[in-house]
Scaffold this active site. Structure first.
Site, PDB file in Angstrom:
ATOM      1  N   ARG A 124     -26.219  -1.193   5.742  1.00 27.43           N
ATOM      2  CA  ARG A 124     -25.869  -2.593   5.491  1.00 27.43           C
ATOM      3  C   ARG A 124     -26.299  -3.499   6.642  1.00 27.43           C
ATOM      4  O   ARG A 124     -26.351  -4.723   6.484  1.00 27.43           O
ATOM      5  CB  ARG A 124     -24.364  -2.704   5.255  1.00 27.43           C
ATOM      6  CG  ARG A 124     -23.892  -1.970   4.009  1.00 27.43           C
ATOM      7  CD  ARG A 124     -22.385  -1.754   4.015  1.00 27.43           C
ATOM      8  NE  ARG A 124     -21.642  -2.982   3.933  1.00 27.43           N
ATOM      9  CZ  ARG A 124     -21.088  -3.474   2.830  1.00 27.43           C
ATOM     10  NH1 ARG A 124     -21.225  -2.832   1.684  1.00 27.43           N
ATOM     11  NH2 ARG A 124     -20.415  -4.596   2.850  1.00 27.43           N
TER      12      ARG A 124
ATOM     13  N   GLU B  32     -20.652  -5.181   8.909  1.00 30.86           N
ATOM     14  CA  GLU B  32     -21.622  -4.378   9.654  1.00 30.86           C
ATOM     15  C   GLU B  32     -22.748  -5.223  10.245  1.00 30.86           C
ATOM     16  O   GLU B  32     -23.200  -4.973  11.371  1.00 30.86           O
ATOM     17  CB  GLU B  32     -22.219  -3.295   8.742  1.00 30.86           C
ATOM     18  CG  GLU B  32     -21.235  -2.216   8.324  1.00 30.86           C
ATOM     19  CD  GLU B  32     -20.415  -2.561   7.099  1.00 30.86           C
ATOM     20  OE1 GLU B  32     -19.596  -1.725   6.672  1.00 30.86           O
ATOM     21  OE2 GLU B  32     -20.587  -3.682   6.557  1.00 30.86           O
TER      22      GLU B  32
ATOM     23  N   LYS C   2       0.850  -1.181   0.000  1.00 26.34           N
ATOM     24  CA  LYS C   2       0.000   0.000   0.000  1.00 26.34           C
ATOM     25  C   LYS C   2       0.894   1.242   0.000  1.00 26.34           C
ATOM     26  O   LYS C   2       1.874   1.313   0.729  1.00 26.34           O
ATOM     27  CB  LYS C   2      -0.899  -0.005   1.239  1.00 26.34           C
ATOM     28  CG  LYS C   2      -2.295   0.519   0.982  1.00 26.34           C
ATOM     29  CD  LYS C   2      -3.215   0.235   2.154  1.00 26.34           C
ATOM     30  CE  LYS C   2      -4.645   0.581   1.789  1.00 26.34           C
ATOM     31  NZ  LYS C   2      -5.585   0.346   2.908  1.00 26.34           N
TER      32      LYS C   2
END
Length: 614
Positions: free
Chosen positions: A383, A355, A270
């Site tokens: 969600r 979630e 990253k």
């Protein structure tokens, strides 16, 4: 620019470097997602070399890592307008470009989309001509929806190539056993060659020898990251170096020609190419403008954010009450929960991008006598809607939902605006909804939620509250009680949450125009203070309602539904909530201006309406 498919490997590597430099230049000046998209650049260049974005569905999970894709598809110059109002989106958006197959802004949808696309391709008799190509990060693999899709894909065997971008760090550190499996460091060439040779040998061995060879092959597979996928019926290749262009191209070409569902496991860094950002978990995921040389932020602080205030207050309460626990879904810093996870690691959890699990897992804790807080963005709580209904509210359990990023969030745009939580939570029985108007009442809201005996939810905006603290005394919440901030006036302005700040700002501007307005802080949208509202119908005939939420199913709608018919006949209610549309990305003030929601715009409209009505 030369056609990418005609480029040599060194030319492709140079192109990837140019793309990274372009991303870094624009994001350092304007902000955006940085480390994820820098890390994915080589993968995306290889995708465009091997596949054809004009016909193959390119599906980027979340899609904040797709900047290189935008730059490769006729948006090099337009990239200068990234995330600006009227400019290009920070996510894939089909209305922006035919090369963007699908809207994406929430995690873990890509494999389901690939299954749907593969079904359509088969029904259109286009297999062999088109193939869905997915890029999904290791953090997104913590969501159950991915495995629902992989389960069907492995059973149906639709051709698809799924590139698992494994950088060992989603927005926050990946959570759980799956991420550890995916990050296993066994080199792939040995296993792939061994698997191929074993399968060939099995065809010629007698049964007993074939059985032993098969068990040996399975034993080797048990210690590779591929077992998870191969047991689901998917082919697995990897791990490979996600920055080795030659290896990437060779592997993707192999995967394409297999005509099966294939997982290509690529390990990347990253922030690749920008040393300052390499190796960090959260800081460089989404950034404001910064100095490229030093990495220092150029964004001026506007004081303590609502998120900070929530986190600090909850930490203070948790120090005194060990029944207080909490959860977040891959957003520890974004929700203020990181402070609590560090201070009380046994009582506060980040469950990853899950979630639904986050919500449901707090139910038993509440049942066992604890006081759970679910800290989550408005857009992501969508969600977990069924879990709020079925696993919390139906049981009437005292779980508190701290809803961050309520209202317009700015540059993230349509997929992230927190417009709907009032409407979708208001319909749920047993759930109490309230909201603070400023920093002082936000602290009181956390205190109130900590003691509340049944399910509740309170909302607050990204960044700072609109109403400055101290202008009005911060008084404790009382169930279903509204509060007048300004009692006298010709008209009534009703605010909820951050909408109170907008109402006060409008009242200030109306005063300059010679119009006096009373201001009522609703405080609760469920239950409403019907006594105050009914009595107000005798005093004010013109009501104007403000909240940072959708008009449909919103605060004005709740008021109109609750008042007696004879009371409604006495008044005229007008809402300055969000119209029935998805709200575009851009600087929050510019977005609000486009919607006619700046205080000066609203005041002008009200003055005009009053003049017409006499």
């Amino acid at each position: 620019m030369k056609n990418i498919k005609q480029m040599s490997v060194p030319e492709l590597e140079a192109l990837a470097q140019r793309i990274r430099e372009r991303i870094l230049d624009v994001v350092s000046r304007q902000g955006g997602h940085l480390s994820s998209t820098l890390g994915a650049t080589d993968l995306i260049v290889a995708m465009h070399y091997v596949f054809d974005a004009r016909k193959d569905p390119f599906l980027f999970d979340v899609s904040h890592q797709a900047y290189a894709h935008k730059l490769l598809t006729d948006r090099w110059d337009a990239f200068e307008t990234l995330r600006q109002f009227g400019g290009i989106s920070g996510y894939t958006k089909p209305s922006e470009s035919p090369y963007d197959y699908y809207v994406a802004g929430h995690s873990s949808t890509s494999v389901s989309l690939a299954v749907g696309a593969a079904k359509a391709i088969r029904l259109r008799n286009e297999e062999g001509e088109r193939i869905p190509v997915v890029m999904i990060g290791d953090g997104a693999m913590s969501a159950g929806m991915v495995y629902e899709a992989l389960n069907e894909l492995g059973d149906r065997k639709y051709p698809a190539v799924i590139i698992l971008n494994d950088n060992e760090m989603s927005i926050a550190k990946p959570i759980g056993a799956i991420s550890r499996i995916l990050s296993h460091a066994m080199a792939s060439p040995f296993y792939q060659k061994f698997k191929e040779r074993t399968e060939k040998m099995l065809d010629h061995f007698p049964d007993s020898a074939a059985y032993m060879a098969k068990r040996l092959e399975e034993g080797i597979r048990m210690i590779t990251p591929g077992i998870l996928f191969e047991e689901m019926g998917l082919e697995y290749i990897g791990p490979i170096d996600g920055h080795d262009m030659e290896q990437l191209i060779e592997t993707l070409e192999t995967a394409r020609e297999m005509h099966k569902p294939v997982i290509v496991h690529a390990q990347t860094v990253k922030g690749k190419g920008y040393k300052i950002a390499e190796g960090y978990f959260e800081h460089w995921h989404g950034v404001g403008p910064f100095d490229k040389e030093s990495g220092e932020s150029l964004k001026k602080s506007n004081g303590r954010s609502a998120t900070q205030i929530f986190g600090e207050k909850l930490c203070e309460l948790a120090e005194k009450d060990d029944r207080i626990v909490g959860v977040t879904a891959a957003m520890p810093s974004g929700t203020g929960m990181k402070l609590l996870m560090e201070r009380f690691p046994d009582r506060f959890w980040d469950v990853g991008i899950a979630e639904q699990h986050a919500v449901t897992s707090m139910g038993p804790l509440a049942k066992e006598g604890f006081k759970p807080f679910v800290a989550i963005y408005s857009t992501f709580l969508q969600r977990g809607f069924d879990q709020v209904v079925h696993d919390i509210a139906l049981m009437n359990l005292p779980v508190a939902f701290a809803i961050d990023r309520a209202g317009i969030v700015g540059e993230d745009g349509e997929t992230h605006q927190g417009a709907f939580d009032i409407g979708y939570l208001r319909i749920i029985p047993n759930l109490t909804l309230f909201a603070p108007r400023d920093n002082g009442t936000l602290e009181l809201a956390v205190e109130y939620a900590a003691k509340f005996p049944t399910p509740c939810a309170f909302r607050y905006p990204r960044g700072s509250m609109m109403l400055e603290s101290g202008r009005y005394e911060a008084t404790p919440f009382e169930l279903g009680k509204a509060e007048y901030l300004e009692k006298e006036g010709e008209i009534l302005l009703i605010g909820y949450g951050n909408g109170v700040g907008r109402a006060v700002a409008v009242a200030d501007r109306l005063r300059e125009e010679g119009v006096r307005a009373a201001v009522l802080d609703l405080r609760f949208v469920k239950p409403l203070d019907l006594r105050k509202l009914e009595s107000a119908t005798a005093k004010f005939s013109r009501w104007f309602v403000f909240s940072d939420g959708a008009k449909m199913g919103g605060v004005a709608s709740a008021i109109a539904e609750a008042l007696m018919p004879e009371s409604l006949e006495k008044i005229e209610i007008e809402s300055f909530e969000y119209e029935d549309r998805f709200i575009p990305h851009g600087n929050t003030k510019l977005v609000e201006e486009s919607m006619g929601l700046l205080p000066e715009q609203i005041a002008k409209k009200i003055v005009g309406k009053l003049a017409v009505s006499g």
